[in-house]
Each structure stands twice: as structure tokens, then as C-alpha cells.
Enzyme design. Structure first.
Site, PDB file in Angstrom:
ATOM      1  N   HIS A 138      -1.628  -5.638   1.389  1.00  0.00           N
ATOM      2  CA  HIS A 138      -2.872  -6.375   1.148  1.00  0.00           C
ATOM      3  C   HIS A 138      -2.535  -7.787   0.681  1.00  0.00           C
ATOM      4  O   HIS A 138      -1.576  -7.987  -0.049  1.00  0.00           O
ATOM      5  CB  HIS A 138      -3.699  -5.693   0.053  1.00  0.00           C
ATOM      6  CG  HIS A 138      -4.797  -6.577  -0.501  1.00  0.00           C
ATOM      7  ND1 HIS A 138      -6.019  -6.709   0.120  1.00  0.00           N
ATOM      8  CD2 HIS A 138      -4.823  -7.414  -1.577  1.00  0.00           C
ATOM      9  CE1 HIS A 138      -6.754  -7.584  -0.569  1.00  0.00           C
ATOM     10  NE2 HIS A 138      -6.059  -8.018  -1.603  1.00  0.00           N
ATOM     11  N   TYR A 191     -12.199  -3.058  -3.282  1.00  0.00           N
ATOM     12  CA  TYR A 191     -12.757  -3.171  -1.933  1.00  0.00           C
ATOM     13  C   TYR A 191     -14.292  -3.126  -1.932  1.00  0.00           C
ATOM     14  O   TYR A 191     -14.895  -2.744  -0.926  1.00  0.00           O
ATOM     15  CB  TYR A 191     -12.199  -2.051  -1.052  1.00  0.00           C
ATOM     16  CG  TYR A 191     -10.783  -2.302  -0.561  1.00  0.00           C
ATOM     17  CD1 TYR A 191     -10.469  -3.451   0.175  1.00  0.00           C
ATOM     18  CD2 TYR A 191      -9.761  -1.386  -0.798  1.00  0.00           C
ATOM     19  CE1 TYR A 191      -9.175  -3.683   0.640  1.00  0.00           C
ATOM     20  CE2 TYR A 191      -8.463  -1.615  -0.328  1.00  0.00           C
ATOM     21  CZ  TYR A 191      -8.182  -2.760   0.396  1.00  0.00           C
ATOM     22  OH  TYR A 191      -6.907  -2.992   0.870  1.00  0.00           O
ATOM     23  N   GLU A 246      -8.692 -10.678  -8.140  1.00  0.00           N
ATOM     24  CA  GLU A 246      -7.902  -9.465  -7.923  1.00  0.00           C
ATOM     25  C   GLU A 246      -6.736  -9.378  -8.902  1.00  0.00           C
ATOM     26  O   GLU A 246      -6.415  -8.285  -9.387  1.00  0.00           O
ATOM     27  CB  GLU A 246      -7.424  -9.421  -6.462  1.00  0.00           C
ATOM     28  CG  GLU A 246      -8.593  -9.198  -5.504  1.00  0.00           C
ATOM     29  CD  GLU A 246      -8.256  -9.409  -4.032  1.00  0.00           C
ATOM     30  OE1 GLU A 246      -7.069  -9.673  -3.704  1.00  0.00           O
ATOM     31  OE2 GLU A 246      -9.173  -9.331  -3.200  1.00  0.00           O
ATOM     32  N   LYS A 278       0.837  -1.196   0.000  1.00  0.00           N
ATOM     33  CA  LYS A 278       0.000   0.000   0.000  1.00  0.00           C
ATOM     34  C   LYS A 278       0.884   1.263   0.000  1.00  0.00           C
ATOM     35  O   LYS A 278       2.096   1.178   0.224  1.00  0.00           O
ATOM     36  CB  LYS A 278      -0.948  -0.067   1.211  1.00  0.00           C
ATOM     37  CG  LYS A 278      -1.913  -1.268   1.133  1.00  0.00           C
ATOM     38  CD  LYS A 278      -2.811  -1.347   2.367  1.00  0.00           C
ATOM     39  CE  LYS A 278      -3.755  -2.547   2.293  1.00  0.00           C
ATOM     40  NZ  LYS A 278      -4.638  -2.632   3.492  1.00  0.00           N
ATOM     41  N   ASN A 315      -1.845  -0.242   7.258  1.00  0.00           N
ATOM     42  CA  ASN A 315      -1.315  -1.586   7.551  1.00  0.00           C
ATOM     43  C   ASN A 315      -0.457  -2.185   6.437  1.00  0.00           C
ATOM     44  O   ASN A 315      -0.285  -3.392   6.340  1.00  0.00           O
ATOM     45  CB  ASN A 315      -2.426  -2.532   8.033  1.00  0.00           C
ATOM     46  CG  ASN A 315      -3.511  -2.767   7.001  1.00  0.00           C
ATOM     47  OD1 ASN A 315      -3.375  -2.345   5.855  1.00  0.00           O
ATOM     48  ND2 ASN A 315      -4.569  -3.449   7.394  1.00  0.00           N
TER      49      ASN A 315
HETATM   50  P1  DAT Z   1      -7.450  -7.400   5.431  1.00  0.00           P
HETATM   51  O1  DAT Z   1      -6.699  -6.281   4.725  1.00  0.00           O
HETATM   52  O2  DAT Z   1      -6.692  -7.904   6.619  1.00  0.00           O
HETATM   53  O3  DAT Z   1      -7.910  -8.487   4.491  1.00  0.00           O
HETATM   54  P2  DAT Z   1     -10.216  -6.470   5.411  1.00  0.00           P
HETATM   55  O4  DAT Z   1     -10.342  -7.126   4.073  1.00  0.00           O
HETATM   56  O5  DAT Z   1     -11.239  -6.783   6.451  1.00  0.00           O
HETATM   57  O6  DAT Z   1      -8.775  -6.736   6.065  1.00  0.00           O
HETATM   58  O7  DAT Z   1     -10.227  -4.888   5.226  1.00  0.00           O
HETATM   59  C1  DAT Z   1      -9.534  -4.308   4.151  1.00  0.00           C
HETATM   60  C2  DAT Z   1      -8.833  -3.063   4.622  1.00  0.00           C
HETATM   61  O8  DAT Z   1      -9.784  -2.113   5.083  1.00  0.00           O
HETATM   62  C3  DAT Z   1      -7.891  -3.283   5.809  1.00  0.00           C
HETATM   63  O9  DAT Z   1      -6.620  -3.743   5.419  1.00  0.00           O
HETATM   64  C4  DAT Z   1      -7.841  -1.914   6.410  1.00  0.00           C
HETATM   65  C5  DAT Z   1      -9.250  -1.390   6.198  1.00  0.00           C
HETATM   66  N1  DAT Z   1     -10.087  -1.655   7.365  1.00  0.00           N
HETATM   67  C6  DAT Z   1     -10.645  -2.829   7.728  1.00  0.00           C
HETATM   68  N2  DAT Z   1     -11.341  -2.717   8.866  1.00  0.00           N
HETATM   69  C7  DAT Z   1     -11.224  -1.421   9.235  1.00  0.00           C
HETATM   70  C8  DAT Z   1     -11.718  -0.654  10.329  1.00  0.00           C
HETATM   71  N3  DAT Z   1     -12.465  -1.203  11.283  1.00  0.00           N
HETATM   72  N4  DAT Z   1     -11.360   0.658  10.383  1.00  0.00           N
HETATM   73  C9  DAT Z   1     -10.608   1.211   9.431  1.00  0.00           C
HETATM   74  N5  DAT Z   1     -10.101   0.561   8.370  1.00  0.00           N
HETATM   75  C10 DAT Z   1     -10.421  -0.739   8.271  1.00  0.00           C
HETATM   76 MG    MG Z   2      -9.283  -8.395   2.887  1.00  0.00          MG
END
Ligand code: DAT
Ligand code: MG
Length: 151
Positions: free
Chosen positions: A117, A51, A128, A11, A114
Site C-alpha cells: 500500500h 480503507y 495514515e 500487506k 497486490n
Molecule cells: P491502491 O491500493 O492502488 O491505492 P485503491 O486505493 O483504489 O488502490 O484500493 C485499495 C485496495 O483495495 C487495493 O490495493 C486492492 C483493493 N481493491 C481495489 N479495487 C478493487 C477491486 N476492484 N476488486 C478487489 N479489490 C480491490
Molecule cells: Mg489507495
């Protein structure tokens, strides 16, 4: 276990913080095979599509702004069990809960920053990769180390 493909993306924070080599190196050293790699400024529409399962979440607009805030590194990786294994190497979504030794556990502190991805299923890996790479951008090749990784 089957050969799978996963979409891994560094990212904008990972690029800006100079972590590109460090992050690629973790997948490379593990023994997975890189089949696609590019530095890319993501348009808003693509971030929204990537997303789309999260579009009803309150953080969705901020997430799209973050992903489009600077260049990302797009990667396709191939290997037996690569989807789940890459998620383990990456660590859980909130970096403060991610285990030491994982990318997020070692290199990040906030969910909204974070650094990386990884696809969450083989189906999404394919989806993807097709979304982020064009025809001709992926390479089929045989790593010379293959006999030393697979018996
Ligand atoms: P991951 O990236 O671990 O697969 P995810 O698919 O649930 O997690 O979410 C995608 C991204 O969205 C994640 O890397 C960061 C953001 N995100 C997820 N939950 C969040 C939250 N509660 N607050 C803010 N950003 C969030
Ligand atoms: Mg995810």
C-alpha cells in the site's frame, strides 16, 4: 516540490511470501528516508478505518479480511515528492497492468493480493501515519548520505 511523508505498508501476502527485504530495499535505494517501521497484526477496526473511503464497495469485507489475515509491515517514509514517487515505484492497483520495474509489476498478479500500500496524497500520508503509528514510534534523524542525495 516539498518534503512530504507517506505511509507504505507491506500487506500480509508480501510478508508471507518473504518479500519484506526486497520491498523495503526499493524505497531505501531510491533515496527516501525511513522514519518509522514495525511488524504489526492489524485489528479489524483499524483496517476498516484505513480503507473507510472504500466501505461501500462490494470487495470491502474481503479487503478487510485480507489486510488482517497476517502481520503487515508498517512504514513511514519522508522525502521531496515522496508520495507520488512511491506510488510510481509501487505501480497501478491491478498488478497485471502494472509496469515491469514496479513492485506490483514485478512481484504480484492479482488486485486482491497486490503486496503493498502507498498513500495517494500528502494529506492521506499524514492521516495514515497518524493512524498506524503511536507517539514515540517515529524517528527524526539525519542520514549520512544526505549530501550525496541533495545538492
Ligand atoms: P491502491 O491500493 O492502488 O491505492 P485503491 O486505493 O483504489 O488502490 O484500493 C485499495 C485496495 O483495495 C487495493 O490495493 C486492492 C483493493 N481493491 C481495489 N479495487 C478493487 C477491486 N476492484 N476488486 C478487489 N479489490 C480491490
Ligand atoms: Mg489507495
Amino acid at each position: 516540490l516539498e518534503v512530504e511523508e507517506t505511509y507504505i505498508m507491506i500487506k500480509p501476502d508480501g510478508v508471507q511470501r518473504g518479500l519484506v527485504g526486497e520491498i523495503i530495499s526499493r524505497f531505501e535505494r531510491k533515496g527516501f528516508q525511513l522514519t518509522g517501521l514495525k511488524l504489526f497484526q492489524c485489528p479489524k477496526e483499524l483496517a476498516q478505518e484505513h480503507y473507510k473511503d472504500l466501505q461501500s464497495k462490494p470487495f470491502f469485507p474481503k479487503l478487510v479480511d485480507y489486510i488482517t489475515s497476517g502481520p503487515v509491515v508498517c512504514m513511514a517514509w519522508e522525502g521531496v515528492g515522496v508520495v507520488a514517487s512511491a506510488r510510481k515505484l509501487i505501480g497501478v492497483t491491478n498488478p497485471l497492468n502494472a509496469e515491469p520495474g514496479t513492485i506490483r509489476g514485478d512481484l504480484a498478479v492479482q488486485t486482491g493480493r497486490n503486496v503493498v500500500h502507498g498513500s495517494d496524497s500528502p494529506e492521506n500520508g499524514k492521516r495514515e501515519i497518524a493512524l498506524w503509528f503511536k507517539e514515540g514510534e517515529l524517528c527524526e534523524w539525519t542520514p549520512v548520505q544526505e549530501p550525496w542525495l541533495k545538492e
